[in-house]
Design a protein around this motif. Structure first.
Motif, short mmCIF file in Angstrom:
data_model
loop_
_atom_site.label_atom_id
_atom_site.label_comp_id
_atom_site.label_asym_id
_atom_site.label_seq_id
_atom_site.Cartn_x
_atom_site.Cartn_y
_atom_site.Cartn_z
N UNK A 103 0.88 -1.17 0.00
CA UNK A 103 0.00 0.00 0.00
C UNK A 103 0.91 1.22 0.00
N UNK A 104 0.40 2.36 -0.46
CA UNK A 104 1.23 3.57 -0.39
C UNK A 104 1.42 4.03 1.05
N UNK A 105 2.55 4.68 1.31
CA UNK A 105 2.79 5.26 2.63
C UNK A 105 1.68 6.27 2.93
N UNK A 106 0.97 6.11 4.05
CA UNK A 106 -0.15 7.02 4.33
C UNK A 106 0.31 8.43 4.71
N UNK A 107 -0.55 9.40 4.49
CA UNK A 107 -0.31 10.81 4.82
C UNK A 107 1.10 11.24 4.39
N UNK A 108 1.45 11.04 3.11
CA UNK A 108 2.82 11.36 2.68
C UNK A 108 3.10 12.86 2.75
N UNK A 109 4.32 13.18 3.12
CA UNK A 109 4.75 14.57 3.10
C UNK A 109 5.27 14.87 1.70
N UNK A 110 5.46 16.15 1.38
CA UNK A 110 5.85 16.52 0.02
C UNK A 110 7.11 15.81 -0.45
N UNK A 111 8.10 15.68 0.46
CA UNK A 111 9.36 15.05 0.04
C UNK A 111 9.26 13.52 0.03
N UNK A 112 8.08 12.98 0.32
CA UNK A 112 7.90 11.52 0.25
C UNK A 112 7.11 11.12 -1.00
N UNK A 113 6.77 12.11 -1.81
CA UNK A 113 6.02 11.86 -3.05
C UNK A 113 6.92 12.05 -4.25
N UNK A 114 6.90 11.19 -5.28
CA UNK A 114 6.11 9.95 -5.38
C UNK A 114 6.71 8.80 -4.58
N UNK A 115 7.90 8.99 -4.01
CA UNK A 115 8.52 7.92 -3.24
C UNK A 115 9.37 7.01 -4.11
N UNK A 116 10.20 6.19 -3.45
CA UNK A 116 11.11 5.31 -4.20
C UNK A 116 10.34 4.29 -5.05
N UNK A 117 10.96 3.92 -6.18
CA UNK A 117 10.36 2.88 -7.03
C UNK A 117 10.41 1.54 -6.29
N UNK A 118 9.36 0.75 -6.44
CA UNK A 118 9.28 -0.56 -5.77
C UNK A 118 9.33 -1.67 -6.81
N UNK A 119 9.83 -2.85 -6.41
CA UNK A 119 9.92 -3.97 -7.36
C UNK A 119 8.55 -4.41 -7.86
N UNK A 120 7.48 -4.02 -7.12
CA UNK A 120 6.14 -4.44 -7.53
C UNK A 120 5.63 -3.61 -8.72
N UNK A 121 6.36 -2.55 -9.07
CA UNK A 121 5.96 -1.75 -10.22
C UNK A 121 5.40 -0.39 -9.83
N UNK A 122 5.09 -0.20 -8.55
CA UNK A 122 4.56 1.08 -8.10
C UNK A 122 5.67 1.88 -7.40
N UNK A 123 5.33 3.08 -6.97
CA UNK A 123 6.28 3.91 -6.24
C UNK A 123 5.69 4.29 -4.89
N UNK A 124 6.59 4.48 -3.91
CA UNK A 124 6.15 4.97 -2.61
C UNK A 124 5.44 3.93 -1.76
N UNK A 125 5.65 2.64 -2.06
CA UNK A 125 5.07 1.59 -1.23
C UNK A 125 5.64 1.68 0.19
N UNK A 126 4.84 1.29 1.16
CA UNK A 126 5.28 1.26 2.56
C UNK A 126 6.62 0.52 2.68
N UNK A 127 6.74 -0.60 1.96
CA UNK A 127 7.97 -1.40 2.04
C UNK A 127 9.21 -0.61 1.64
N UNK A 128 9.08 0.29 0.66
CA UNK A 128 10.26 1.03 0.20
C UNK A 128 10.77 2.01 1.26
N UNK A 129 9.95 2.32 2.27
CA UNK A 129 10.37 3.19 3.36
C UNK A 129 10.75 2.41 4.62
#
Ligand code: ZN
Length: 275
Positions: free
Chosen positions: A131-157
């Motif tokens: 899932x995406x990191x909840x309540x992201x701050x500006x510097x957390x968007x879009x977040x790091x690329x994840x192996x699942x194909x999305x960006x900013x997944x909780x796991x990437x943080x």
């Protein structure tokens, strides 16, 4: 017994069969076999999906080990096994709803409610790491690329490599999660700041779980569960994100440490069941 994971499907089946034979010889009796696995068995196809041990994906693992071992075998996701172990006779014993979280190489979760493992119709119950990191701050968007194909997944943080990557982005300093933890404990300011960012993100990620599931206990497992700071840094942060006047959910370390996954796999069979 611990063995390195073979990196092919056939060698994995061979190792499983060898381990069961060795353990049964020690036990002196025919045993039930439960297996904790990366990913899960797709209820729709019966094939392995979502495993980071990618050579298992798309294979008929349950059929093949059943045939190989000549008995009924139960397989479950390793985070689910961890949650089952800690809920049954570990840090969450006696609590109606337990959320078990593995934060280490990856970030996974499992839910046990009233003694039963919740698998779900897609067999992904508890898997909030993508899932995406909840309540992201500006510097957390879009977040790091994840192996699942999305960006900013909780796991990437939250994973160990996620913590190390965040520390490197901010400080230009290359350290492992373990080093960041030990330096922070020794008073290093940049490492402490990285741990504080990590705890703040974990608080938001767990608050979203509390809003949905409202567990009595959250048990942390995996390599990062050894970071003592998590257990006092996170609870005071939860009330600002949880939709409640107070938060009584307990956040605790695992009772069974690294052994909890295999213990939970054994618990896939009840004490009164036989092979
Ligand atoms: Zn992802």
């Amino acid at each position: 017994m611990r063995r390195p994971t073979p990196r092919s499907y056939d060698a994995t089946l061979d190792l499983l069969a060898d381990l069961v034979a060795l353990l049964e010889r020690d036990a002196g009796e025919r045993s039930t076999v439960g297996i904790g696995m990366p990913g899960t068995i797709s209820p729709a196809t019966g094939l392995v999906k979502n495993a980071n041990s990618t050579w298992l994906n798309g294979r008929t693992l349950l059929e093949d080990v059943t045939l190989r071992l000549g008995r009924r075998v139960r397989l479950a996701n390793d985070a689910n096994c961890f949650a089952l172990s800690e809920a049954t006779d570990g840090a969450g014993a006696g609590s109606p709803v337990v959320f078990g979280v593995i934060v280490g190489t990856g970030t996974g979760g499992g839910v046990v409610a009233h003694g039963r493992l919740l698998v779900g119709s897609n067999a992904v119950a508890g898997e909030w790491g993508h899932n995406p990191l909840p309540w992201p701050r500006d510097d957390e968007r879009p977040g790091p690329a994840c192996y699942c194909g999305k960006s900013g997944c909780i796991e990437t943080f939250l994973s160990g490599s996620g913590l190390a990557a965040d520390h490197r982005r901010v400080t230009d300093d290359t350290r492992t999660a373990e080093e960041i933890g030990s330096r922070a404990a020794a008073g290093d300011a940049p490492c402490s700041a990285s741990l504080a960012r990590h705890a703040d993100r974990m608080a938001r990620a767990l608050a979203s779980v509390i809003n949905l599931l409202d567990p009595d206990v959250i048990v942390l497992g995996g390599g990062l569960s050894k970071l003592a700071s998590l257990y006092y840094a996170i609870p005071p942060l939860l009330p600002s994100w949880v939709f409640s006047d107070r938060v009584d959910t307990r956040l605790v370390p695992p009772r069974w440490g690294d052994s909890s996954g295999v213990r939970g796999a054994a618990w896939l069979f009840g004490e009164d069941e036989t092979a």
